[in-house]
Design a protein around this motif. Structure first.
Motif, mmCIF file in Angstrom:
data_model
loop_
_atom_site.group_PDB
_atom_site.id
_atom_site.type_symbol
_atom_site.label_atom_id
_atom_site.label_comp_id
_atom_site.label_asym_id
_atom_site.label_seq_id
_atom_site.Cartn_x
_atom_site.Cartn_y
_atom_site.Cartn_z
ATOM 1 N N THR A 198 0.835 -1.196 0.000
ATOM 2 C CA THR A 198 0.000 0.000 0.000
ATOM 3 C C THR A 198 0.871 1.247 0.000
ATOM 4 O OG1 THR A 198 -1.761 -1.161 1.142
ATOM 5 C CG2 THR A 198 -1.804 1.244 1.260
ATOM 6 N N TYR B 50 -8.000 1.007 -5.337
ATOM 7 C CA TYR B 50 -6.745 0.312 -5.595
ATOM 8 C C TYR B 50 -5.995 0.904 -6.790
ATOM 9 C CZ TYR B 50 -8.607 -2.420 -9.526
ATOM 10 O OH TYR B 50 -9.124 -2.804 -10.734
ATOM 11 N N GLU C 128 -2.441 -0.628 -6.587
ATOM 12 C CA GLU C 128 -2.051 -1.195 -5.301
ATOM 13 C C GLU C 128 -2.705 -2.563 -5.131
ATOM 14 O OE1 GLU C 128 -1.563 2.142 -2.119
ATOM 15 O OE2 GLU C 128 -3.327 2.608 -3.343
ATOM 16 N N LYS D 32 -4.834 -3.925 -2.086
ATOM 17 C CA LYS D 32 -6.199 -3.464 -1.819
ATOM 18 C C LYS D 32 -7.264 -4.245 -2.606
ATOM 19 C CE LYS D 32 -4.861 1.270 -0.725
ATOM 20 N NZ LYS D 32 -5.044 2.687 -1.095
#
Length: 114
Positions: A10, A18, A43, A46
């Motif tokens: 993250t 995300y 990301e 996520k």
């Protein structure tokens, strides 16, 4: 021009999405340098909510993100395998799954195969 970075961690903990996209702007007056330059961070950390969706309801980007994050994790093998059966470019990359590692040369071969 797009710069897309897939992160297994993250970067933006205060953002729930995300995918986070940025453009280049002047530091003082916020003037857009160019609308042709985008920096995108995906990301992978996520993806928990996306994993609750049916693969048939996932977008292509969601399918690719799932593949990159979970291809080598037996816990998520059913979802990754379901993605392979769909008419996308993910099955081509999935065929190379046994060789996947986090090294750049392998990822370049996957992209070339697609």
């Amino acid at each position: 021009t797009y710069q897309v970075t897939f992160c297994s961690y993250t970067i933006f903990p205060n953002q729930t999405e995300y995918v986070n996209s940025f453009s280049m702007r002047h530091d003082k007056n916020n003037e857009l340098l160019s609308d042709a330059i985008q920096i995108v961070y995906v990301e992978l950390s996520k993806l928990h909510e996306i994993m609750k969706k049916s693969v048939y309801d996932m977008t292509d980007l969601e399918k690719w993100a799932i593949f990159f994050q979970y291809a080598n994790e037996p816990t998520y093998r059913d979802t990754v395998n379901a993605n392979q059966g769909l008419k996308t470019s993910v099955p081509k990359a999935a065929a190379m799954r046994p060789k996947i590692c986090r090294s750049r040369p392998v990822m370049e071969r996957i992209v070339e195969a697609v």
